[in-house]
Design a protein around this motif. Sequence first.
Motif, PDB file in Angstrom:
ATOM      1  N   TYR A  70     -12.606  -8.354  -4.628  1.00  0.00           N
ATOM      2  CA  TYR A  70     -11.209  -8.336  -4.204  1.00  0.00           C
ATOM      3  C   TYR A  70     -11.081  -8.158  -2.700  1.00  0.00           C
ATOM      4  N   LEU A  71     -12.005  -7.442  -2.103  1.00  0.00           N
ATOM      5  CA  LEU A  71     -11.998  -7.340  -0.646  1.00  0.00           C
ATOM      6  C   LEU A  71     -12.365  -8.675  -0.010  1.00  0.00           C
ATOM      7  N   PHE A  84     -11.035  -9.822 -13.901  1.00  0.00           N
ATOM      8  CA  PHE A  84     -11.084  -8.395 -14.199  1.00  0.00           C
ATOM      9  C   PHE A  84     -10.400  -7.644 -13.069  1.00  0.00           C
ATOM     10  N   PRO A  85      -9.827  -6.479 -13.344  1.00  0.00           N
ATOM     11  CA  PRO A  85      -9.036  -5.759 -12.332  1.00  0.00           C
ATOM     12  C   PRO A  85      -9.915  -5.170 -11.239  1.00  0.00           C
ATOM     13  N   PRO A  86      -9.326  -4.887 -10.080  1.00  0.00           N
ATOM     14  CA  PRO A  86     -10.099  -4.267  -8.990  1.00  0.00           C
ATOM     15  C   PRO A  86     -10.417  -2.809  -9.304  1.00  0.00           C
ATOM     16  N   SER A  87     -11.450  -2.309  -8.658  1.00  0.00           N
ATOM     17  CA  SER A  87     -11.809  -0.903  -8.813  1.00  0.00           C
ATOM     18  C   SER A  87     -10.851  -0.025  -8.020  1.00  0.00           C
ATOM     19  N   VAL A  88     -10.919   1.267  -8.280  1.00  0.00           N
ATOM     20  CA  VAL A  88     -10.052   2.211  -7.576  1.00  0.00           C
ATOM     21  C   VAL A  88     -10.346   2.188  -6.076  1.00  0.00           C
ATOM     22  N   ALA A 133      -7.772   1.287  -3.014  1.00  0.00           N
ATOM     23  CA  ALA A 133      -7.551   2.218  -1.907  1.00  0.00           C
ATOM     24  C   ALA A 133      -7.808   1.540  -0.560  1.00  0.00           C
ATOM     25  N   ARG A 134      -8.866   0.752  -0.471  1.00  0.00           N
ATOM     26  CA  ARG A 134      -9.172   0.069   0.788  1.00  0.00           C
ATOM     27  C   ARG A 134      -8.102  -0.971   1.121  1.00  0.00           C
ATOM     28  N   ILE A 135      -7.625  -1.701   0.123  1.00  0.00           N
ATOM     29  CA  ILE A 135      -6.581  -2.694   0.364  1.00  0.00           C
ATOM     30  C   ILE A 135      -5.289  -2.006   0.793  1.00  0.00           C
ATOM     31  N   PHE A 136      -4.977  -0.853   0.191  1.00  0.00           N
ATOM     32  CA  PHE A 136      -3.774  -0.109   0.583  1.00  0.00           C
ATOM     33  C   PHE A 136      -3.861   0.326   2.040  1.00  0.00           C
ATOM     34  N   VAL A 137      -5.001   0.856   2.459  1.00  0.00           N
ATOM     35  CA  VAL A 137      -5.160   1.288   3.852  1.00  0.00           C
ATOM     36  C   VAL A 137      -5.093   0.082   4.784  1.00  0.00           C
ATOM     37  N   VAL A 168     -12.805   5.799   6.052  1.00  0.00           N
ATOM     38  CA  VAL A 168     -11.555   6.318   6.631  1.00  0.00           C
ATOM     39  C   VAL A 168     -11.844   7.234   7.813  1.00  0.00           C
ATOM     40  N   LEU A 169     -12.892   8.035   7.709  1.00  0.00           N
ATOM     41  CA  LEU A 169     -13.255   8.921   8.817  1.00  0.00           C
ATOM     42  C   LEU A 169     -13.638   8.118  10.062  1.00  0.00           C
TER      43      LEU A 169
END
Length: 331
Positions: free
Chosen positions: A73-74, A162-166, A170-174, A298-299
């Motif tokens: 997905y990325l 199949f759906p993306p992983s959590v 999270a990476r797509i949201f950021v 993120v860091l």
Amino acid sequence: MLPESLENALRKFAQKYAPQQSVGLKALFEKEMKDHIRSRKFQMILLLVLVTSYASLYGAISGMSDSTSDYLYLSLFTTSGSSIPSFLSFIALLGPFVGIILGFDGISGEKSDRTLYRIAAQPIYRDSIINGKFLAGASLITVMVFAMGISIVAVGLLVIGFPPSVEEVARIFVFLLFTAIYICFWLGLSLFFSVVCNNAATSAMASIGLWIFFSLFMSLGASMIAGVVYPVNTQMQQLYNAYGNYTLDLNLNRISPYYLYSEAVTTIMNPSMRTVNVVTMQSLDGAISGYLGFWQSVLLVWPHLAGLIALMLATFTGSYVCFMRQEIRAK
């Protein structure tokens, strides 16, 4: 029960102060949202973004057959086709244009149409005018960016099966959050030029000039300055100045919002990136190859996020202060 005189005094106070500011800001916010959605310029730029985004999605899907990534997905956002850049490249280049279109005539257009005086003559607070214009543009940008990201994930769900992983979510949201803030910076910058310029064309040219400079010429200027301070023309100079040259070039490029955004989202959307600074042989000694976790990525990029937010707030603050100091009722 309160005395009738005190109750009347409190009611008058509430009518004078509380509703006036909220209703004025709400009315201007709704007006600006309607104006943006109905305007031909926004519809044209929205169509352009849709076409380029889905063209990049088509190129990503075509190139995913050769992809060995564990984050499919990325890859929808980062994979380029044979002749089509990735969605990330498209949005980094065209995203500022969306912000500029929404803000370049926010105040200067009102001055040219002689409608700013009418708005200021209404029983609203003066800062509600500039706040309503920025909040309307920022809200529209945020909705557009997240709607585009969700639609790309939805198409990817149909293709991948199949759906993306959590972690991918999270990476797509950021990534989408970075994109919205990045475009809002250009909205604030174009709104600033709209305040200080009396003509919408002048405001647009100033904003587009900075966009072209940061996107195309900033890296060239940074390389020239780094080459003067740390020359690498000979083999001996390369031996002693290579580290200083690269570091200075990197730091100068990070002044550009375009480079700052591109570096941050590339790190977020590529878990294999382990650093955003200079990599030396000493730092590679004993390192284990693999992917970084979400919070570790993120860091790495939180200073980039803080920098983009600071730039966005600085541009809006500049437009706010300049607008509040102008004598608009005499225009």
